[in-house]
Design a protein around this motif. Structure first.
Motif, PDB file in Angstrom:
ATOM      1  N   SER A   1     100.485 -32.045  -8.884  1.00 17.50           N
ATOM      2  CA  SER A   1     101.687 -32.789  -8.507  1.00 17.50           C
ATOM      3  C   SER A   1     102.403 -33.366  -9.720  1.00 17.50           C
ATOM      4  N   GLY A   2     101.688 -33.478 -10.827  1.00 15.41           N
ATOM      5  CA  GLY A   2     102.226 -34.164 -12.000  1.00 15.41           C
ATOM      6  C   GLY A   2     101.741 -35.592 -12.095  1.00 15.41           C
ATOM      7  N   GLY A   3     101.072 -36.099 -11.022  1.00 14.10           N
ATOM      8  CA  GLY A   3     100.493 -37.425 -11.059  1.00 14.10           C
ATOM      9  C   GLY A   3      99.222 -37.462 -11.883  1.00 14.10           C
TER      10      GLY A   3
ATOM     11  N   LEU B   1      99.441 -24.633  -9.407  1.00 13.39           N
ATOM     12  CA  LEU B   1     100.400 -24.498  -8.311  1.00 13.39           C
ATOM     13  C   LEU B   1     101.042 -25.858  -8.087  1.00 13.39           C
ATOM     14  N   VAL B   2     102.350 -25.936  -8.320  1.00 16.86           N
ATOM     15  CA  VAL B   2     103.080 -27.204  -8.251  1.00 16.86           C
ATOM     16  C   VAL B   2     104.010 -27.166  -7.040  1.00 16.86           C
ATOM     17  N   VAL B   3     103.799 -28.073  -6.092  1.00 19.10           N
ATOM     18  CA  VAL B   3     104.622 -28.109  -4.885  1.00 19.10           C
ATOM     19  C   VAL B   3     105.766 -29.089  -5.077  1.00 19.10           C
ATOM     20  N   ASP B   4     106.986 -28.601  -4.875  1.00 17.00           N
ATOM     21  CA  ASP B   4     108.175 -29.457  -4.886  1.00 17.00           C
ATOM     22  C   ASP B   4     108.585 -29.697  -3.444  1.00 17.00           C
ATOM     23  N   HIS B   5     108.341 -30.917  -2.956  1.00 17.97           N
ATOM     24  CA  HIS B   5     108.652 -31.242  -1.570  1.00 17.97           C
ATOM     25  C   HIS B   5     110.145 -31.443  -1.334  1.00 17.97           C
ATOM     26  N   GLY B   6     110.893 -31.650  -2.403  1.00 20.49           N
ATOM     27  CA  GLY B   6     112.334 -31.843  -2.253  1.00 20.49           C
ATOM     28  C   GLY B   6     112.718 -33.123  -1.552  1.00 20.49           C
ATOM     29  N   LEU B   7     111.864 -34.131  -1.588  1.00 15.94           N
ATOM     30  CA  LEU B   7     112.117 -35.373  -0.849  1.00 15.94           C
ATOM     31  C   LEU B   7     112.790 -36.440  -1.705  1.00 15.94           C
ATOM     32  N   GLN B   8     112.851 -36.229  -2.997  1.00 14.71           N
ATOM     33  CA  GLN B   8     113.447 -37.222  -3.887  1.00 14.71           C
ATOM     34  C   GLN B   8     114.418 -36.543  -4.841  1.00 14.71           C
TER      35      GLN B   8
ATOM     36  N   SER C   1     113.390 -34.087  -7.916  1.00 13.36           N
ATOM     37  CA  SER C   1     112.044 -33.562  -7.707  1.00 13.36           C
ATOM     38  C   SER C   1     111.847 -32.204  -8.364  1.00 13.36           C
ATOM     39  N   ALA C   2     112.898 -31.402  -8.429  1.00 17.51           N
ATOM     40  CA  ALA C   2     112.780 -30.083  -9.058  1.00 17.51           C
ATOM     41  C   ALA C   2     112.457 -30.220 -10.544  1.00 17.51           C
ATOM     42  N   ALA C   3     113.076 -31.212 -11.198  1.00 22.03           N
ATOM     43  CA  ALA C   3     112.814 -31.422 -12.623  1.00 22.03           C
ATOM     44  C   ALA C   3     111.388 -31.920 -12.836  1.00 22.03           C
TER      45      ALA C   3
ATOM     46  N   ARG D   1     103.107 -22.090 -11.373  1.00 24.01           N
ATOM     47  CA  ARG D   1     104.184 -21.738 -10.451  1.00 24.01           C
ATOM     48  C   ARG D   1     104.653 -22.967  -9.699  1.00 24.01           C
ATOM     49  N   VAL D   2     105.984 -23.071  -9.516  1.00 28.50           N
ATOM     50  CA  VAL D   2     106.557 -24.128  -8.696  1.00 28.50           C
ATOM     51  C   VAL D   2     106.831 -23.558  -7.313  1.00 28.50           C
ATOM     52  N   LEU D   3     106.339 -24.255  -6.292  1.00 29.56           N
ATOM     53  CA  LEU D   3     106.494 -23.823  -4.907  1.00 29.56           C
ATOM     54  C   LEU D   3     107.405 -24.823  -4.196  1.00 29.56           C
TER      55      LEU D   3
END
Length: 314
Positions: free
Chosen positions: A23-25, A45-52, A55-57, A75-77
């Motif tokens: 997650s980057g945390g 595997l990095v998930v971008d939830h798109g909630l903030q 978030s893509a950056a 990979r960004v998902l």
């Protein structure tokens, strides 16, 4: 951290090739660093939830950091979070679905720590669904691996500091409307203060002990289930002779195999009553089925059966 990952790999992934949910945390970043040091190959595997906003950056930077650490790939998902059950539950479903779809047959390491385990046990205790609900998370529940269940969250942060990683601080982790955040920031610190410390570790130990006990009971219940099978149903006479702990486990496994969804203690008690307190009562809806039908457990001629019954949706 490295010992925890090394021990996990030796048991669950001896070929040394894994994916990591990043997650980057601090927790997942530290896990990624330790995995790179101990595993033969790591795919991030990095998930971008798109909630903030942005978030893509954040996801792109996490993927770049994974490559700098030495991951074989990153990979960004991007996912779309939707559905019922609240934002936390919807995001979790989207995240796990994305990770499962991208893992290419590899186990996926997740950064859940001892502190996360303690929070999970408290949440399970509040649900009041018996020992199974407070067994916490398993070190491996295919394909999900959790090497850090014996490691405190403070250790992951220290590792990041030691190697110069600057973890992303998710603003959701400080939002008090989320139950887990309040457990983390209010409930557990209060328990530690009132009970004199060591609460998180004690909860994690309790979960591990219950998981060991549960594994034995599940094995015994599986034996009972095989003896009670009567075609697609279960022989009431055989179930009735079993102790409640095994009988209910056998019934639960049979219901889940038959398509039951979101089973609760209330469901299990009602189906168990078809065996132990039979008064000619009707069937029990157990949460499965499809549009216009529901899955029902009933009793016919001394046998528990599952059937689909039509109903009018409200």
């Amino acid at each position: 951290m490295r010992h925890a990952v090394r021990d996990w790999l030796g048991v669950y992934a001896p070929n040394g090739v894994v994916a990591v949910g990043l997650s980057g945390g601090a927790d997942s970043s530290a896990l990624t660093a330790a995995a790179v040091a101990e595993a033969d190959a790591v795919d991030a595997l990095v998930v971008d939830h798109g909630l903030q906003e942005g978030s893509a950056a954040v996801a792109a930077e996490a993927a770049a950091a994974a490559l700098r650490l030495g991951c074989r790939s990153a990979r960004v998902l991007a996912v779309r979070v939707s559905g019922g059950g609240g934002l936390e539950a919807a995001a979790r479903r989207a995240r796990y679905a994305a990770l499962d779809g991208a893992r290419e047959g590899l186990p996926v390491l997740l950064g859940h720590t001892l502190d996360d385990q303690a929070e999970t046990v408290l949440l399970g205790l509040a649900r009041g669904s018996g020992a199974r609900s407070i067994q916490g998370m398993a070190a491996f529940a295919d394909p999900w691996g959790r090497p850090l269940l014996g490691v405190r969250r403070a250790v992951t942060r220290q590792l990041c500091a030691d190697i110069g990683l600057v973890p992303h601080e998710d603003p959701h982790n400080s939002r008090a409307e989320f139950t887990r955040v309040r457990l983390r920031t209010e409930v557990l610190p209060l328990l530690e203060e009132v009970l004199g410390g060591g609460v998180a570790a004690a909860l994690a130990r309790t979960a591990a002990q219950l998981r060991e006990d549960g594994a034995l009971l599940d094995a015994l219940a599986e034996n009972l289930l095989e003896r009670a099978r009567d075609g697609e149903g279960l022989a009431v006479e055989i179930l009735a002779t079993a102790v409640p702990a095994l009988r209910k486990r056998a019934i639960r496994a049979w219901l889940l195999d038959g398509g039951a969804k979101a089973l609760t203690d209330k469901h299990l008690r009602a189906v168990d009553a078809l065996v132990t307190d039979w008064r000619g009562q009707g069937g029990v809806a157990v949460g499965g089925g499809s549009d216009g039908t529901r899955l029902v457990a009933g009793r016919e001629h001394g046998t528990l059966i599952l059937s689909l019954a039509e109903y009018e949706p409200r």
